[in-house]
Scaffold this motif. Structure first.
Motif, short mmCIF file in Angstrom:
data_model
loop_
_atom_site.label_atom_id
_atom_site.label_comp_id
_atom_site.label_asym_id
_atom_site.label_seq_id
_atom_site.Cartn_x
_atom_site.Cartn_y
_atom_site.Cartn_z
N PRO A 82 46.40 -11.91 32.79
CA PRO A 82 47.30 -11.52 31.82
C PRO A 82 47.93 -12.75 30.92
N LEU A 83 48.23 -13.82 31.78
CA LEU A 83 48.73 -15.23 30.86
C LEU A 83 47.49 -15.60 29.95
N GLU A 84 46.58 -15.97 30.27
CA GLU A 84 45.27 -16.01 29.52
C GLU A 84 45.31 -15.21 28.19
N GLN A 85 45.47 -13.78 28.62
CA GLN A 85 45.14 -13.03 27.54
C GLN A 85 46.50 -13.06 26.54
N ALA A 86 47.66 -13.21 27.01
CA ALA A 86 48.57 -13.69 26.11
C ALA A 86 48.49 -14.73 25.03
N LEU A 87 47.80 -15.94 25.69
CA LEU A 87 47.58 -17.15 25.15
C LEU A 87 46.56 -17.01 23.98
N VAL A 88 45.50 -16.08 24.14
CA VAL A 88 44.41 -15.56 23.36
C VAL A 88 45.26 -14.92 22.35
N ASP A 89 45.78 -13.90 22.41
CA ASP A 89 46.59 -13.02 21.58
C ASP A 89 47.45 -13.99 20.47
N ALA A 90 48.18 -14.88 21.19
CA ALA A 90 49.26 -15.86 20.56
C ALA A 90 48.11 -16.59 19.50
N ILE A 91 46.83 -16.99 19.78
CA ILE A 91 46.28 -17.87 18.87
C ILE A 91 45.53 -17.06 17.94
N VAL A 92 45.09 -16.11 18.24
CA VAL A 92 44.48 -15.04 17.18
C VAL A 92 45.67 -14.40 16.14
N ASP A 93 46.74 -14.41 16.66
CA ASP A 93 47.78 -13.95 15.91
C ASP A 93 48.24 -15.09 14.81
N THR A 94 48.32 -16.08 15.24
CA THR A 94 48.67 -17.30 14.42
C THR A 94 47.46 -17.43 13.23
N ILE A 95 46.07 -17.35 13.71
CA ILE A 95 45.00 -17.56 12.69
C ILE A 95 45.13 -16.58 11.73
N ASP A 96 45.51 -15.12 12.15
CA ASP A 96 45.54 -14.04 11.49
C ASP A 96 46.62 -14.02 10.37
N ASP A 97 47.77 -14.66 10.91
CA ASP A 97 49.12 -14.80 10.18
C ASP A 97 48.69 -15.70 8.62
N PHE A 98 47.92 -16.51 8.94
CA PHE A 98 47.56 -17.41 7.95
C PHE A 98 46.59 -16.59 7.03
N MET A 99 45.77 -16.16 7.73
CA MET A 99 44.70 -15.54 6.80
C MET A 99 45.20 -14.21 5.90
N SER A 100 46.24 -13.69 6.57
CA SER A 100 47.06 -12.52 5.78
C SER A 100 47.89 -13.02 4.71
N MET A 101 48.33 -14.35 4.58
CA MET A 101 48.99 -14.84 3.45
C MET A 101 48.17 -14.83 2.29
N PHE A 102 46.71 -15.00 2.33
CA PHE A 102 46.08 -14.96 1.02
C PHE A 102 46.06 -13.66 0.22
N PRO A 103 46.64 -13.69 -1.15
CA PRO A 103 46.43 -12.32 -1.65
C PRO A 103 45.09 -11.80 -2.15
N TRP A 104 44.42 -11.18 -1.20
CA TRP A 104 42.96 -10.97 -1.40
C TRP A 104 42.70 -10.04 -2.53
N ALA A 105 43.74 -9.26 -2.65
CA ALA A 105 43.34 -7.98 -3.75
C ALA A 105 44.06 -8.48 -5.17
N GLU A 106 44.92 -9.54 -5.23
CA GLU A 106 45.36 -9.87 -6.38
C GLU A 106 44.48 -9.55 -7.58
N LYS A 107 44.78 -9.05 -8.69
CA LYS A 107 43.72 -8.85 -9.72
C LYS A 107 43.95 -9.94 -10.84
N ASP A 108 45.12 -10.45 -10.94
CA ASP A 108 45.27 -11.59 -12.01
C ASP A 108 44.41 -13.02 -11.45
#
Ligand SMILES: CCC(=O)N1CCc2c(cnn2-c2cccc(F)c2)C1
Length: 199
Positions: A82-108
């Motif tokens: 469970p501890l390793e799984q929490a660390l895995v989730d924290a890293i995945v969420d950290t990377i995903d937070d950054f990827m989610s900052m990009f305005p992928w669908a911006e039309k301008d």
């Protein structure tokens, strides 16, 4: 045997981590790549109206990370405790937070270009340094063997490099990890055979 159907666009995007997990596990699935032109007719038929979704014997799971976490747990790459799984989730969420900052669908185009350049120039270096500090001299991000956090780093860093190739000039340990993931036979085979898309 369970029947799996993945529905996403014909791009790596938020679907690729799921495809990596199917490739690594060797489980057969339908890689249903929908056309943008068909999306307006498909969207209303999907719970929560977003893809990717994974249908498992007709049961629909939405949210890419929930799907990936399910497959990772089923196939021994979610973290060994469970501890390793929490660390895995924290890293995945950290990377995903950054990827989610990009305005992928911006039309301008100009707005999109400025936002992408700002993230890649001013935010990415700090994230990469933090990830490299967390990796340290380990072979894998969490624990003694590969987890889906390593897969996610490879998936997302492939897109980041396609947007700013000189990101590879810093944080050498991260790029050694990327090559270690891509050297896994099942991952290497998938990368070689997958449809070539820009994102
Ligand atoms: C119009 C939609 C689009 O262009 N893309 C969807 C999102 C995306 C792309 C590439 N990576 N990526 C992504 C991956 C993981 C987490 C995340 F938030 C985003 C491309």
């Amino acid at each position: 045997m369970l029947n799996y159907k993945l529905t996403y666009f014909n791009m790596r995007g938020r679907g690729e981590i799921i495809r990596y997990l199917f490739a690594y596990s060797g489980i057969k699935y339908e890689d249903n790549r929908i056309e943008w032109a068909d999306w307006p007719n498909i969207k209303p038929t999907i719970p929560f109206g977003k893809v990717p979704i994974l249908e498992i014997d007709g049961v629909i799971i939405h949210q890419s990370l929930a799907i990936a976490r399910y497959l990772a747990k089923e196939n021994g790459v979610a973290g060994k405790t469970p501890l390793e799984q929490a660390l895995v989730d924290a890293i995945v969420d950290t990377i995903d937070d950054f990827m989610s900052m990009f305005p992928w669908a911006e039309k301008d185009h100009d707005v999109k270009k400025r936002a992408f350049n700002d993230l890649l120039t001013n935010v990415a270096p700090g994230l990469l340094q933090d990830l490299e500090n967390f990796l340290g001299n380990k072979n894998w991000l969490v624990g003694e063997s590969v987890t889906w956090a390593d897969f996610y780093w490879d998936v997302c860093s492939t897109t980041l490099l396609s947007l700013k190739s000189d990101l590879e000039d810093s944080n050498p340990k991260l790029w050694v990890l990327k090559r270690r993931v891509q050297a896994l036979p099942a991952v290497a085979a998938w990368i070689q055979q997958r449809p070539k898309t820009s994102l």
